[in-house]
Design a protein around this motif. Structure first.
Motif, PDB file in Angstrom:
ATOM      1  N   GLY A 147     -17.310  -2.663  10.131  1.00  0.00           N
ATOM      2  CA  GLY A 147     -17.910  -3.969  10.336  1.00  0.00           C
ATOM      3  C   GLY A 147     -17.027  -5.100   9.855  1.00  0.00           C
ATOM      4  N   VAL A 148     -16.378  -4.901   8.697  1.00  0.00           N
ATOM      5  CA  VAL A 148     -15.473  -5.938   8.175  1.00  0.00           C
ATOM      6  C   VAL A 148     -14.319  -6.149   9.139  1.00  0.00           C
ATOM      7  N   LEU A 149     -13.730  -5.065   9.646  1.00  0.00           N
ATOM      8  CA  LEU A 149     -12.622  -5.196  10.590  1.00  0.00           C
ATOM      9  C   LEU A 149     -13.070  -5.847  11.898  1.00  0.00           C
ATOM     10  N   PHE A 150     -14.333  -5.607  12.284  1.00  0.00           N
ATOM     11  CA  PHE A 150     -14.833  -6.168  13.537  1.00  0.00           C
ATOM     12  C   PHE A 150     -14.939  -7.691  13.473  1.00  0.00           C
ATOM     13  N   VAL A 151     -15.312  -8.233  12.295  1.00  0.00           N
ATOM     14  CA  VAL A 151     -15.530  -9.681  12.204  1.00  0.00           C
ATOM     15  C   VAL A 151     -14.275 -10.429  11.762  1.00  0.00           C
ATOM     16  N   VAL A 152     -13.194  -9.724  11.441  1.00  0.00           N
ATOM     17  CA  VAL A 152     -11.967 -10.407  11.025  1.00  0.00           C
ATOM     18  C   VAL A 152     -11.403 -11.212  12.212  1.00  0.00           C
ATOM     19  N   PRO A 153     -11.179 -12.499  12.021  1.00  0.00           N
ATOM     20  CA  PRO A 153     -10.710 -13.340  13.138  1.00  0.00           C
ATOM     21  C   PRO A 153      -9.201 -13.245  13.354  1.00  0.00           C
ATOM     22  N   VAL A 154      -8.725 -12.045  13.714  1.00  0.00           N
ATOM     23  CA  VAL A 154      -7.300 -11.854  14.002  1.00  0.00           C
ATOM     24  C   VAL A 154      -7.189 -11.074  15.311  1.00  0.00           C
ATOM     25  N   SER A 155      -5.967 -10.837  15.710  1.00  0.00           N
ATOM     26  CA  SER A 155      -5.742 -10.128  16.964  1.00  0.00           C
ATOM     27  C   SER A 155      -6.234  -8.692  16.867  1.00  0.00           C
ATOM     28  N   PRO A 156      -6.627  -8.075  18.002  1.00  0.00           N
ATOM     29  CA  PRO A 156      -7.117  -6.689  17.977  1.00  0.00           C
ATOM     30  C   PRO A 156      -6.130  -5.716  17.346  1.00  0.00           C
ATOM     31  N   GLN A 157      -4.831  -5.926  17.537  1.00  0.00           N
ATOM     32  CA  GLN A 157      -3.832  -5.033  16.952  1.00  0.00           C
ATOM     33  C   GLN A 157      -3.822  -5.120  15.430  1.00  0.00           C
ATOM     34  N   ALA A 158      -4.164  -6.300  14.890  1.00  0.00           N
ATOM     35  CA  ALA A 158      -4.089  -6.494  13.432  1.00  0.00           C
ATOM     36  C   ALA A 158      -5.271  -5.883  12.708  1.00  0.00           C
ATOM     37  N   HIS A 159      -6.406  -5.672  13.405  1.00  0.00           N
ATOM     38  CA  HIS A 159      -7.531  -5.059  12.696  1.00  0.00           C
ATOM     39  C   HIS A 159      -7.933  -3.718  13.302  1.00  0.00           C
ATOM     40  N   ARG A 160      -6.983  -3.001  13.863  1.00  0.00           N
ATOM     41  CA  ARG A 160      -7.274  -1.663  14.374  1.00  0.00           C
ATOM     42  C   ARG A 160      -7.423  -0.677  13.202  1.00  0.00           C
ATOM     43  N   LEU A 161      -8.164   0.398  13.425  1.00  0.00           N
ATOM     44  CA  LEU A 161      -8.373   1.418  12.401  1.00  0.00           C
ATOM     45  C   LEU A 161      -7.101   2.244  12.224  1.00  0.00           C
ATOM     46  N   LEU A 162      -6.734   2.503  10.969  1.00  0.00           N
ATOM     47  CA  LEU A 162      -5.562   3.320  10.671  1.00  0.00           C
ATOM     48  C   LEU A 162      -6.008   4.674  10.128  1.00  0.00           C
ATOM     49  N   ALA A 163      -5.395   5.738  10.615  1.00  0.00           N
ATOM     50  CA  ALA A 163      -5.797   7.098  10.249  1.00  0.00           C
ATOM     51  C   ALA A 163      -5.760   7.369   8.741  1.00  0.00           C
ATOM     52  N   PRO A 164      -4.753   6.897   7.985  1.00  0.00           N
ATOM     53  CA  PRO A 164      -4.744   7.195   6.549  1.00  0.00           C
ATOM     54  C   PRO A 164      -5.974   6.700   5.807  1.00  0.00           C
ATOM     55  N   LEU A 165      -6.693   5.717   6.383  1.00  0.00           N
ATOM     56  CA  LEU A 165      -7.880   5.210   5.691  1.00  0.00           C
ATOM     57  C   LEU A 165      -9.015   6.228   5.717  1.00  0.00           C
ATOM     58  N   GLY A 166      -8.953   7.221   6.621  1.00  0.00           N
ATOM     59  CA  GLY A 166      -9.933   8.300   6.570  1.00  0.00           C
ATOM     60  C   GLY A 166      -9.789   9.105   5.286  1.00  0.00           C
ATOM     61  N   ALA A 167      -8.546   9.386   4.885  1.00  0.00           N
ATOM     62  CA  ALA A 167      -8.308  10.098   3.624  1.00  0.00           C
ATOM     63  C   ALA A 167      -8.691   9.226   2.432  1.00  0.00           C
ATOM     64  N   THR A 168      -8.416   7.931   2.527  1.00  0.00           N
ATOM     65  CA  THR A 168      -8.823   7.017   1.453  1.00  0.00           C
ATOM     66  C   THR A 168     -10.340   7.021   1.297  1.00  0.00           C
ATOM     67  N   SER A 169     -11.076   7.104   2.404  1.00  0.00           N
ATOM     68  CA  SER A 169     -12.540   7.131   2.341  1.00  0.00           C
ATOM     69  C   SER A 169     -13.044   8.351   1.574  1.00  0.00           C
ATOM     70  N   VAL A 170     -12.411   9.499   1.779  1.00  0.00           N
ATOM     71  CA  VAL A 170     -12.814  10.692   1.041  1.00  0.00           C
ATOM     72  C   VAL A 170     -12.673  10.466  -0.461  1.00  0.00           C
ATOM     73  N   ILE A 171     -11.585   9.833  -0.860  1.00  0.00           N
ATOM     74  CA  ILE A 171     -11.321   9.630  -2.288  1.00  0.00           C
ATOM     75  C   ILE A 171     -12.268   8.599  -2.881  1.00  0.00           C
ATOM     76  N   VAL A 172     -12.410   7.423  -2.260  1.00  0.00           N
ATOM     77  CA  VAL A 172     -13.187   6.344  -2.879  1.00  0.00           C
ATOM     78  C   VAL A 172     -14.686   6.601  -2.830  1.00  0.00           C
ATOM     79  N   PHE A 173     -15.163   7.434  -1.875  1.00  0.00           N
ATOM     80  CA  PHE A 173     -16.599   7.676  -1.788  1.00  0.00           C
ATOM     81  C   PHE A 173     -17.016   9.016  -2.391  1.00  0.00           C
ATOM     82  N   THR A 174     -16.070   9.915  -2.637  1.00  0.00           N
ATOM     83  CA  THR A 174     -16.377  11.188  -3.282  1.00  0.00           C
ATOM     84  C   THR A 174     -15.931  11.205  -4.737  1.00  0.00           C
TER      85      THR A 174
END
Length: 391
Positions: A40-67
């Motif tokens: 949701g945060v990336l969706f509302v960021v007022p930048v170009s679509p390329q600048a707020h695309r999802l990056l794969a390493p953030l999936g691993a970061t999610s495991v760490i910060v939420f577990t």
């Protein structure tokens, strides 16, 4: 089959404590909500679509910060430094190294060295270095890549703080406690190990351990407490002292002070007409109500509290019940059949000078002070050494 099982248990399975079902559900729910907020945060960021695309390493970061939200790997500086720095290194290697096969390997190696040096180890940083090195080799604009990394990092931190602080028992970030304005007594564990000792042991190991110093200290105290309960099987009823004197709530302070001095006790129990404990009066309770007057010595100020002038109207307390500690305000009691580990826990906190021991009906049967408990523990330790030498 037995050989394969032994091999798997020894070499393949991690020697880690299993997560309870409740913690698994908490972690999975936190990841679901967190990633939704992240997107949701990336969706509302007022930048170009390329600048707020999802990056794969953030999936691993999610495991760490939420577990593992209390892990050093999950703290904000580890996330920020562990994602942005490898991204820069990966872009630099991808752009400057002519050999495409060397850039990813060197990017990961340099990222690990830099993260270790700056104390921001974050495993997804290795994936980020690889992604950026490959992207640079394919001609992706560095500015767009860095903008995407920056917005992904901001979004995951917002999600981690929003979700983890809503879950009971979690806090994010795991901040260091503030330095007190006045020095406080260092709280020791049951075997005398302090936090500087743990820090020295960690330095001797010289390897990265995925646990904060605060969690390690708490873990050690809990383990020592359980070991103490297991090995020291004495009960409070076996080591308590007879009640030298007791007070009533309406006893005047001068009488209470004289009884404490006569029996050389740091605290006396306060009981009702049925003999049940309703409070505890200690030396510190008197001192808390002594009026501040720099022109008088402490002894004179205590005498003013004990013997107020006739006819003088003030808010100075006159009776024991006005200054004593009560169960409603943190006073702890112990039963006769409680293990002395209970007494060690209460008296080790320093919040009360003695521990009243009661029977099943709540009637006072004895007292236990820090000095008496220490004498019992030293005697128990000495007997243990003698038995060990004899064996």
């Amino acid at each position: 089959m037995t050989i394969l099982t032994r091999f798997a248990r020894r070499y393949l399975l991690a020697d880690a404590a299993p997560l309870s079902p409740a913690e698994r559900w908490r972690s999975a729910t936190a990841a679901l909500l967190g990633v939704l907020i992240f997107e949701g945060v990336l969706f509302v960021v007022p930048v170009s679509p390329q600048a707020h695309r999802l990056l794969a390493p953030l999936g691993a970061t999610s495991v760490i910060v939420f577990t593992l939200p209390h892990s050093p790997l999950a703290q904000p500086w580890s996330v920020i430094g562990g994602l942005l720095l490898p991204a820069l290194i990966g872009l630099a290697c991808g752009n400057w190294l002519p050999a495409g096969w060397l850039a990813p390997a060197l990017a990961v190696a340099i990222s690990i060295w830099i993260m270790g040096w700056l104390r921001c180890i974050h495993p997804p940083g290795g994936a980020m270095a690889l992604v950026m090195a490959v992207a640079a080799g394919e001609g992706v604009a560095p500015g767009i890549s860095l903008a995407a990394v920056g917005w992904n990092t901001v979004a995951i931190l917002i999600a981690a703080m929003a979700v983890n602080n809503l879950i009971p028992g979690r806090r994010y970030p795991l901040c260091s406690p503030p330095t007190p304005a006045t020095p406080q007594r260092v709280r020791q564990s049951p075997v005398g190990v302090q936090e500087p000792d743990l820090a020295a042991a960690l330095a001797e190991i010289d390897a990265y351990l995925d646990i904060s110093a605060d969690d390690l200290s708490q873990l050690f105290r809990r383990a020592a407490h359980h070991a103490f309960r297991r090995h020291v099987l004495l009960t409070c009823g076996e080591v308590m002292e007879p009640v030298a004197a007791s007070l009533a709530a309406d006893t005047d302070l001068d009488t209470a002070w004289r009884l404490m001095r006569r029996h050389a006790r740091p605290a006396l129990p306060v009981v009702n007409q049925d003999g049940k404990v309703v409070g505890l009066l200690g030396l510190e309770d008197f001192l808390h109500h002594v009026e501040a007057d720099r022109g008088l010595r402490l002894g004179e100020r205590v005498r003013r509290l004990l013997r107020p002038r006739p006819g003088r109207r003030s808010r100075t307390p006159r009776r024991v019940g006005e200054i004593m500690q009560t169960p409603a305000h943190g006073l702890r009691l112990a039963r006769r059949d409680d293990g002395i580990a209970v007494a060690a826990e209460v008296l080790g906190q320093g919040s009360q000078a003695a521990l009243p021991i009661v029977d099943a009906q709540g009637g006072l049967v004895g007292m236990l002070g820090a000095a008496g408990l220490n004498a019992v523990l030293f005697h128990h330790e000495a007997l243990g050494h003698i038995r060990g030498d004899g064996a």
